[in-house]
Structure formats: structure tokens, C-alpha cells
Design an enzyme around this catalytic site. Sequence first.
Site, mmCIF file in Angstrom:
data_model
loop_
_atom_site.group_PDB
_atom_site.id
_atom_site.type_symbol
_atom_site.label_atom_id
_atom_site.label_comp_id
_atom_site.label_asym_id
_atom_site.label_seq_id
_atom_site.Cartn_x
_atom_site.Cartn_y
_atom_site.Cartn_z
ATOM 1 N N ASN A 52 3.533 4.274 6.915
ATOM 2 C CA ASN A 52 2.422 2.886 6.787
ATOM 3 C C ASN A 52 1.053 3.593 7.154
ATOM 4 O O ASN A 52 0.621 3.974 8.363
ATOM 5 C CB ASN A 52 2.887 2.190 7.969
ATOM 6 C CG ASN A 52 1.696 1.104 8.328
ATOM 7 O OD1 ASN A 52 0.809 0.778 7.277
ATOM 8 N ND2 ASN A 52 1.942 0.068 9.134
ATOM 9 N N TRP A 53 0.146 3.780 6.115
ATOM 10 C CA TRP A 53 -1.010 4.394 6.232
ATOM 11 C C TRP A 53 -2.109 3.502 6.632
ATOM 12 O O TRP A 53 -3.115 3.822 7.037
ATOM 13 C CB TRP A 53 -1.516 4.909 4.827
ATOM 14 C CG TRP A 53 -0.890 6.009 4.075
ATOM 15 C CD1 TRP A 53 0.320 6.488 4.717
ATOM 16 C CD2 TRP A 53 -1.065 6.617 3.172
ATOM 17 N NE1 TRP A 53 0.732 7.615 3.921
ATOM 18 C CE2 TRP A 53 -0.136 7.822 2.962
ATOM 19 C CE3 TRP A 53 -2.049 6.587 1.937
ATOM 20 C CZ2 TRP A 53 -0.179 8.370 1.710
ATOM 21 C CZ3 TRP A 53 -2.086 7.646 1.022
ATOM 22 C CH2 TRP A 53 -1.226 8.441 0.832
ATOM 23 N N LYS A 54 -1.628 2.198 7.123
ATOM 24 C CA LYS A 54 -2.625 1.023 7.650
ATOM 25 C C LYS A 54 -4.000 0.784 6.727
ATOM 26 O O LYS A 54 -3.725 1.484 5.614
ATOM 27 C CB LYS A 54 -2.978 1.181 9.134
ATOM 28 C CG LYS A 54 -1.486 1.228 9.788
ATOM 29 C CD LYS A 54 -1.618 1.353 11.103
ATOM 30 C CE LYS A 54 -0.055 1.249 11.829
ATOM 31 N NZ LYS A 54 -0.213 1.230 13.393
ATOM 32 N N HIS A 90 3.875 -7.079 10.383
ATOM 33 C CA HIS A 90 3.407 -5.992 11.285
ATOM 34 C C HIS A 90 2.847 -6.538 12.503
ATOM 35 O O HIS A 90 1.963 -7.524 12.160
ATOM 36 C CB HIS A 90 2.652 -4.973 10.317
ATOM 37 C CG HIS A 90 2.476 -3.777 11.432
ATOM 38 N ND1 HIS A 90 1.509 -3.701 12.515
ATOM 39 C CD2 HIS A 90 2.999 -2.635 11.232
ATOM 40 C CE1 HIS A 90 1.443 -2.354 13.086
ATOM 41 N NE2 HIS A 90 2.388 -1.761 12.177
ATOM 42 N N GLU A 143 0.211 -6.014 13.970
ATOM 43 C CA GLU A 143 -1.092 -5.955 13.794
ATOM 44 C C GLU A 143 -1.668 -7.159 13.129
ATOM 45 O O GLU A 143 -2.658 -7.848 13.344
ATOM 46 C CB GLU A 143 -1.651 -4.644 13.159
ATOM 47 C CG GLU A 143 -1.851 -3.594 14.172
ATOM 48 C CD GLU A 143 -1.370 -1.968 13.567
ATOM 49 O OE1 GLU A 143 -1.741 -2.015 12.330
ATOM 50 O OE2 GLU A 143 -1.244 -1.251 14.299
ATOM 51 N N GLU A 187 9.589 -2.710 16.142
ATOM 52 C CA GLU A 187 8.326 -1.701 16.610
ATOM 53 C C GLU A 187 7.980 -2.548 17.967
ATOM 54 O O GLU A 187 6.854 -3.617 17.945
ATOM 55 C CB GLU A 187 7.173 -1.637 15.649
ATOM 56 C CG GLU A 187 7.654 -1.181 14.343
ATOM 57 C CD GLU A 187 6.405 -0.788 13.467
ATOM 58 O OE1 GLU A 187 6.199 0.482 13.583
ATOM 59 O OE2 GLU A 187 5.734 -1.531 13.130
ATOM 60 N N GLY A 214 0.907 3.270 18.098
ATOM 61 C CA GLY A 214 -0.346 3.933 18.114
ATOM 62 C C GLY A 214 -0.731 4.485 19.656
ATOM 63 O O GLY A 214 -1.695 4.712 19.960
ATOM 64 N N SER A 254 4.951 5.396 17.461
ATOM 65 C CA SER A 254 4.708 6.541 18.078
ATOM 66 C C SER A 254 5.665 7.510 17.531
ATOM 67 O O SER A 254 6.200 8.727 18.419
ATOM 68 C CB SER A 254 4.438 6.700 19.507
ATOM 69 O OG SER A 254 3.241 5.943 19.857
ATOM 70 N N GLY A 278 0.607 6.915 12.563
ATOM 71 C CA GLY A 278 -0.371 7.908 12.819
ATOM 72 C C GLY A 278 0.108 8.881 11.961
ATOM 73 O O GLY A 278 -0.611 9.831 11.326
HETATM 74 P P1 PGA Z 1 2.206 4.538 14.821
HETATM 75 O O1 PGA Z 1 2.389 3.208 14.094
HETATM 76 O O2 PGA Z 1 3.299 5.691 14.517
HETATM 77 O O3 PGA Z 1 1.114 5.127 14.696
HETATM 78 O O4 PGA Z 1 2.601 4.168 16.244
HETATM 79 C C1 PGA Z 1 3.715 2.759 13.735
HETATM 80 C C2 PGA Z 1 3.362 1.230 13.038
HETATM 81 O O5 PGA Z 1 2.605 0.609 13.312
HETATM 82 O O6 PGA Z 1 4.203 1.120 11.944
#
Ligand code: PGA
Length: 240
Positions: free
Chosen positions: A9-11, A95, A97, A165, A171, A202, A224
Site C-alpha cells: 500500500n503506497w498510500k 483502511h 486512515e 491492521e 507506521g 509495521s 512503509g
Molecule cells: P505500515 O502500514 O506497514 O507502514 O505500518 C501498513 C498499512 O497501513 O497498510
Amino acid sequence: MGKKLIVGNWKMNGLVADGLKRASDIAAAAKAGLSGQMVLCPPATLIGAVSAVLQGSGIATGGQDCHDKPSGAYTGNISAPMLKDIGCAYVILGHSERRLYERETDNQIAAKAQAAHAAGLIAIICVGESDAERSSGKAGEIVSRQLQGSIPEGASEKNTVIAYEPVWAIGTGKVASTADIADMHALIRTKAGVLPILYGGSVKADNAQEILRIANVDGVLVGGASLKAEDFIAIAKAAP
Ligand code: PGA
């Protein structure tokens, strides 16, 4: 469950030059032979070009969200058929976010998943508790409620993947313990039946192998560490 699913997931990261370079580096490694099924979810601006780069590599492309309507007067939004049209096979939905910053609810996520299914996309539905919810002993209850509300009718292992998650692990460099992941995935298994279940939060090259070996972990959702081709490839190589 066959191959482990390794989703990047590049966000909101990546311009044309670095995004395409990363995609082509990952494609080259995949052609050399990796055992997991990789999926790249770039920002919407890069999906079409990344899909083209990934042609023939066996790596799939996904979006990071979609609208619940196929088209219409929804300025700024992207529909599931549009994602399908530019080469997506998957879409990440709900997600944390988006639940947090866009105030997405379980109901909306279920409607989006239904739209994704109608367009022929596989929905990756995200669930996970916050730090406060875990500290107060409510993690299982919260995740159960999210599953109940956001998995639509008609979901099957062909069109739906669950991603667990924990919000406090995203993150932050804090990974849930092996026991916590095993417990939550066992709980999700009782609710989600045969749907594949990913862990996210993470995930890095140095912990992927251990996480991918936990019972009921069918793959990983990586933020990330998916932004560096060599890190993401190392995670994919960790898949048994
Ligand atoms: P992260 O993000 O690997 O940077 O913790 C995971 C995600 O939000 O899908």
C-alpha cells in the site's frame, strides 16, 4: 489457501518517475521467481502506468479506495469500474486512515465492497482496533463489530480478503506480538470463515517470515516497507 498474498500500500506516495522505477524493479524480481502473490496499490495517479509496467510479471494492481456508485456527480471520487478499467484486480477498502480522516463507516465500507464486487474487483477490507481500544480490553469486540458491519452479502474467498491492521501498529514500528496476531486471526477466522486474512502494521523484511508463519495469516499488507523495492521484494521472499 494457496499462495500468500503480499500487498503493498503506497498510500499518498510516489511521482511518475520513482513509482514506475519501483514497479519495474519489483516486476523484475517477480519474473526471477517469488512464491507469494504480490499486489501493488499505488496512488490513483499511477495505477494505469504501474499496471502497464507489471504486465506479464504475475503481479496484480489495486486501488486504495473506491466510491460505492459506478459513476455520477461525485467530484474527486473514483469508481470501482474505473479501477477495473485501468488494470486493477484489487481495491483496499476501509483502511484505518480512511476510517479516521474521511470518517468512513462500516456501512459505507460494505457498500463500497459491494460496488467492488459488482465491478469484478477483489475487496481487501481493513479492520483493526486503536491503542485505547486494545488497552481497555475491547480489541476483539471492536474488530468483530467492524467485520459484521463491513463485509457485504455475497462476500466469498473469490472476491474478499480481510486485513487485520491494529491502528497502533501502523507506521509506528510497533508490531503486534505473535500471540496477539494469532489470537486475533483465530477470532477473525470464526467470523470470516474461509476468507483470506492478512496482517498489517509495521511489517518489514526482518519480521515478515515470523508473521507469515502464524496460523491463519494468509498474507501481509505492507505500507512503509513497500516503498522500497528491495524491502518489498525481501518481504515477498519471506513467504513460504
Ligand atoms: P505500515 O502500514 O506497514 O507502514 O505500518 C501498513 C498499512 O497501513 O497498510
